[in-house]
Design a protein around this motif. Structure first.
Motif, PDB file in Angstrom:
ATOM      1  N   ALA A 119       0.863  -1.335  -0.064  1.00 54.43           N
ATOM      2  CA  ALA A 119       0.008  -0.261   0.082  1.00 54.43           C
ATOM      3  C   ALA A 119       0.946   1.273  -0.070  1.00 54.43           C
ATOM      4  O   ALA A 119       0.702   2.086  -0.487  1.00 54.43           O
ATOM      5  N   LEU A 122       4.039   0.345  -3.809  1.00 60.75           N
ATOM      6  CA  LEU A 122       3.110  -0.101  -5.608  1.00 60.75           C
ATOM      7  C   LEU A 122       1.911   0.758  -5.771  1.00 60.75           C
ATOM      8  O   LEU A 122       2.128   0.878  -7.138  1.00 60.75           O
ATOM      9  N   ASP A 123       1.087   0.869  -4.224  1.00 61.68           N
ATOM     10  CA  ASP A 123      -0.743   1.564  -5.647  1.00 61.68           C
ATOM     11  C   ASP A 123       0.560   3.435  -6.149  1.00 61.68           C
ATOM     12  O   ASP A 123      -0.149   3.529  -6.816  1.00 61.68           O
ATOM     13  N   LYS A 124       1.481   4.031  -5.216  1.00 54.63           N
ATOM     14  CA  LYS A 124       1.622   5.268  -5.532  1.00 54.63           C
ATOM     15  C   LYS A 124       2.178   5.017  -6.495  1.00 54.63           C
ATOM     16  O   LYS A 124       1.730   5.685  -7.301  1.00 54.63           O
ATOM     17  N   ASN A 126       2.364   3.392  -8.925  1.00 53.69           N
ATOM     18  CA  ASN A 126       1.588   2.570 -10.059  1.00 53.69           C
ATOM     19  C   ASN A 126       0.537   3.742 -10.759  1.00 53.69           C
ATOM     20  O   ASN A 126       0.638   4.187 -11.870  1.00 53.69           O
ATOM     21  N   GLY A 127       0.075   4.250  -9.686  1.00 55.45           N
ATOM     22  CA  GLY A 127      -1.103   5.179 -10.104  1.00 55.45           C
ATOM     23  C   GLY A 127      -0.571   6.885 -10.557  1.00 55.45           C
ATOM     24  O   GLY A 127      -0.674   7.128 -11.971  1.00 55.45           O
ATOM     25  N   TYR A 187      -3.328 -11.018  -5.206  1.00 55.43           N
ATOM     26  CA  TYR A 187      -3.739  -9.792  -4.920  1.00 55.43           C
ATOM     27  C   TYR A 187      -4.838  -9.408  -4.646  1.00 55.43           C
ATOM     28  O   TYR A 187      -5.607  -8.504  -4.144  1.00 55.43           O
ATOM     29  N   HIS A 199     -13.548  -5.823  -9.872  1.00 49.42           N
ATOM     30  CA  HIS A 199     -12.263  -6.771  -9.435  1.00 49.42           C
ATOM     31  C   HIS A 199     -12.615  -7.929 -10.143  1.00 49.42           C
ATOM     32  O   HIS A 199     -11.791  -8.073 -11.373  1.00 49.42           O
ATOM     33  N   THR A 203     -11.163  -4.906 -12.446  1.00 49.31           N
ATOM     34  CA  THR A 203      -9.521  -4.966 -11.840  1.00 49.31           C
ATOM     35  C   THR A 203      -8.385  -6.156 -12.933  1.00 49.31           C
ATOM     36  O   THR A 203      -8.207  -6.157 -12.923  1.00 49.31           O
ATOM     37  N   ARG A 258       7.526   0.078 -13.907  1.00 49.20           N
ATOM     38  CA  ARG A 258       5.822  -0.367 -13.580  1.00 49.20           C
ATOM     39  C   ARG A 258       5.638  -1.473 -13.311  1.00 49.20           C
ATOM     40  O   ARG A 258       4.921  -2.434 -12.214  1.00 49.20           O
ATOM     41  N   VAL A 422      -7.133  -2.941   0.479  1.00 53.48           N
ATOM     42  CA  VAL A 422      -6.362  -1.904   0.208  1.00 53.48           C
ATOM     43  C   VAL A 422      -7.774  -0.704  -0.151  1.00 53.48           C
ATOM     44  O   VAL A 422      -8.267  -1.572  -1.527  1.00 53.48           O
TER      45      VAL A 422
END
Length: 422
Positions: A119, A122-124, A126-127, A187, A199, A203, A258, A422
């Protein structure tokens, strides 16, 4: 996962082998197949919180709970090697120097991005990078068209003859990366159960694969057709850099950063599971990020592109067998109220290993080319059938049902320090 250069490569390689029309059909069938299977896996993972390792322990016992993370970690490492090598080749092509130094650079700069929790980094990262990749894809198509003109007839390339229809060959090529379904499972377990339907469709479902396989694949075919380059691991790099120059190098850096956050994260977390099983204690995932980095660099120093696809083909057999068995397990879960397996090796593990052994044998034999090509399908049918027989025979022999451990969610905690939602 969407921004892996591998998707541009695999589509162009398929187009070289069987032609663009057959590749488009194979892509479409793959989008549907991946969408259906991942909807089942994603919704089940979100509902139960199980990981690949904990589900494997339910299906296979102790042997499976070790073998599944081992296969998953090795595959993630190989993909990390491939994607990192793409960046290194691009940097060397533009700046020169020793390729081994660029390999080291590509490993070292990845470690801080993955050493924290999923959290946190990875999320930041990739976003932030996703819009740059999308803009880069558009720019590389425009750049190639301006410099080379529109490649007329790029959708009508003639296919080569083979023992199987071209569209089936293309579909089987995409079956070789069913490891994406393991990625999905590890994931999707982090998602909230109330979001499982979304998802499963978006997703991790058909929406994701429509862009990942379809959009990326068509762009890869268009690019290499524009420049007249054969579909190869380095051909994609050459086409992107030819189209955009230094901006192409930046696009490759963004895209591979990424995808490698996912590769390094899953490789390290599954190595951690193996170590914890071996040592009987929890070890920090940061240690295994460093180990994954060292292993990646060592693999890069070998002739990785020479044996990568062969290694992935062998691992692909193990993965497709795992997916087939997981689907049967989920389908039977309402009838099979069995506790978490504690045996060293049960019928499920025998089914997995048997199907994998037959699949690998079919892959490597050369006497019957059609059998070699059909190895993934043979593996899936044998794995699903043998596991179904093993489990239903146990059901018929059981007089008193046990509580449904899946619904009790006894293994619902993710790998150690990672958050469940998440």
């Amino acid at each position: 996962m969407f921004s892996a250069m591998f998707w541009l490569y695999v589509a162009s390689a398929s187009a070289d082998a069987v032609g663009v029309p057959n590749t488009v059909i194979g892509m479409g069938l793959s989008v549907v197949t991946y969408g259906i299977i991942n909807q089942v896996l994603a919704r089940y993972a979100a509902r139960t919180g199980l990981s690949v390792e904990s589900l494997s322990r339910k299906m296979f016992g102790t042997v499976g709970s070790v073998l599944a993370p081992l296969v998953f970690a090795a595959t993630a490492l190989y993909f990390g090697v491939f994607e990192g090598s793409i960046v290194a080749v691009a940097l060397q092509d533009d700046f020169g120097g020793d390729l081994r130094i660029w390999y080291l650079v590509c490993v070292v700069y990845m470690i801080p991005l993955v050493i924290g929790g999923v959290a946190t980094w990875l999320d930041k990262i990739n976003g932030i990078l996703l819009p740059f990749y999308v803009v880069g894809l558009v720019a590389v198509v425009v750049g190639a068209t301006i410099k080379r003109g529109y490649p007329s007839g790029w959708l009508d390339s003639v296919s080569t003859t083979g023992p199987l229809p071209g569209w089936m060959t293309s579909f089987l090529i995409y079956m070789g990366v069913w490891v994406m379904m393991m990625y999905t499972f590890d994931y999707a377990r982090l998602g909230k159960p109330r979001d499982a339907k979304f998802h499963g469709t978006v997703t991790f479902g058909w929406v994701f694969y429509l862009f990942t396989f379809g959009a990326n694949g068509l762009i890869g075919i268009y690019l290499l057709s524009s420049w007249g380059i054969a579909g190869s691991e380095t051909g994609v790099v050459e086409a992107v850099i030819n189209s955009l120059g230094i901006a192409g190098v930046l696009l490759i850096l963004v895209s591979q950063t990424r995808i490698n956050t996912a590769n390094y994260y899953l490789a390290s977390s599954n190595l951690q599971v193996l170590a914890d099983r071996a040592f009987g204690r929890v070890t920090p995932r940061a240690v295994w990020v460093l180990v994954a980095g060292v292993l990646t660099y060592l693999f890069m120093l070998t002739d990785v592109l020479g044996y990568l696809l062969t290694a992935l083909a062998w691992q692909g057999v193990l993965v497709t067998a795992w997916v087939a068995i997981a689907l049967v397990h989920i389908a039977l879960r309402q009838r099979d109220h069995e506790e978490v397996a504690t045996r060293m090796m049960g019928g499920g593990a025998v089914a997995w290993l048997l199907a994998s052994a037959v699949g690998i044998a079919a892959t490597v034999q050369t006497a019957y080319p059609v059998v070699s090509q059909l190895a993934p399908i043979i593996t899936v049918v044998l794995a699903a059938g043998s596991y179904w027989l093993a489990r239903t025979s146990r059901l018929r022999g059981r007089s008193l049902p046990l509580p449904d451990q899946d619904s009790l969610n006894t293994d619902n905690s993710p790998i150690h320090d990672e958050p469940q939602s998440v």
